[in-house]
Design an enzyme around this catalytic site. Structure first.
Site, PDB file in Angstrom:
ATOM      1  CE1 TYR A   1      14.227  -2.989  -6.621  1.00  0.00           C
ATOM      2  CE2 TYR A   1      12.394  -4.570  -8.421  1.00  0.00           C
ATOM      3  CZ  TYR A   1      13.303  -3.824  -6.873  1.00  0.00           C
ATOM      4  OH  TYR A   1      12.932  -4.370  -5.871  1.00  0.00           O
TER       5      TYR A   1
ATOM      6  NE  ARG B   1      11.631   3.140  -4.648  1.00  0.00           N
ATOM      7  CZ  ARG B   1      10.320   3.590  -4.584  1.00  0.00           C
ATOM      8  NH1 ARG B   1      10.122   2.000  -5.206  1.00  0.00           N
ATOM      9  NH2 ARG B   1       9.538   4.450  -4.113  1.00  0.00           N
TER      10      ARG B   1
ATOM     11  CG  HIS C   1      20.451  -7.571  -0.359  1.00  0.00           C
ATOM     12  ND1 HIS C   1      19.755  -6.881   1.462  1.00  0.00           N
ATOM     13  CD2 HIS C   1      20.790  -8.380   0.678  1.00  0.00           C
ATOM     14  CE1 HIS C   1      20.089  -7.898   1.740  1.00  0.00           C
ATOM     15  NE2 HIS C   1      20.642  -8.769   1.038  1.00  0.00           N
TER      16      HIS C   1
END
Ligand code: APR
Length: 237
Positions: free
Chosen positions: A57, A60, A112
């Site tokens: 993450y 990202r 999400h």
């Protein structure tokens, strides 16, 4: 539908951000191709190897915060529609990027989670996050390291805002799914829920999926989304 609707719900998936430079999940070169889902996107994966999950993450997030990543005309068209539409409009996204809000969308639910947020494992408090997260990161409420996780809904976890989403789906005249493969429940079942009250269901996607909407419009989101939402505002008589 030839008249102007009163209530519209749109659902977006990774396809809407593909032309902004963010990889989708299930394409041949997609995110799940090189990263096993069980390792980076499940609570069990996080328990087993938190540094790997943090790093997935972190990468990202760094990409999202880089100068190259910007909203594209599809994000802008949805924000414009929300601004100009006189009825009720809810935008639900499965995406964890912030491109809808950067384009100006306001009535937006991230089902999400969000890449630019973290959550305390003890208190469930949610905080903004722009830096890397790791085992040394100190929680603002507990003041102890190792208590923070990405504010992302992993496989096996309950998506956020489901009551609000279900209420909107049950009341809408049109449900539009944009750039999503329809592989992940419950979002994959939204069009069937919207149909219960006889909403028209529309899919805007690069290519055909397995879902049977009332209408299918194929093409890149940056082209088909602006055109579709413009005719929704100003249907030709
Ligand atoms: N324009 C429109 N659609 C596109 C474009 C584009 N430029 N590029 C790709 N697509 C379509 C693909 O054809 C595919 O149907 O977007 C879809 C992306 O599908 P997925 O990669 O499966 O992404 P998504 O449906 O958002 O995944 C749902 O799964 O992995 C989990 O939590 C993750 O939110 C994600 C969820």
């Amino acid at each position: 539908m030839n008249s102007i609707p009163q209530s519209v719900v749109a659902l977006t998936g990774a396809g809407i951000s593909a032309e902004s430079g963010i990889s989708t999940f299930r394409a041949a070169d997609g995110l799940w191709e090189n990263h096993p889902v069980v390792e980076v996107a499940t609570p069990e994966g996080f328990d087993c190897n938190p540094p790997l999950v943090y790093e997935f993450y972190n990468q990202r997030r760094r990409q999202l915060l880089s100068d190259e990543i910007k909203p594209n005309p599809a994000h802008t068209a949805l924000a414009k529609f929300e601004h100009e539409f006189n009825g009720s409009f809810l935008l639900v996204t499965q995406n964890v990027d912030n491109l809808h809000e950067r384009a100006g969308s306001q009535n937006l639910l991230h089902m999400h989670g969000e890449l630019l947020k973290m959550r305390c494992l003890n208190s469930e408090m949610v905080y903004d996050l722009r830096q890397d997260l790791n085992l040394d990161s100190e929680c603002k409420c507990c003041r102890s390291p190792g208590n923070l996780r990405p504010h992302i809904v992993w496989f096996g976890e309950m998506p956020f805002h489901m009551n609000e989403i279900n209420t909107a789906l049950e009341a809408c005249d049109i449900f539009i799914a944009i750039g999503t493969s329809g592989n992940v429940y419950p979002a994959s079942g939204f069009y069937q829920k919207a149909r219960i009250r006889k909403a028209t269901t529309v899919e805007l996607n690069l290519e055909a999926t397995d879902s049977s909407f009332d209408e299918h419009i194929y093409g890149p989101a940056s082209k088909v989304v602006p055109a579709y939402f413009e005719q929704l505002l100003r249907p030709s008589s």
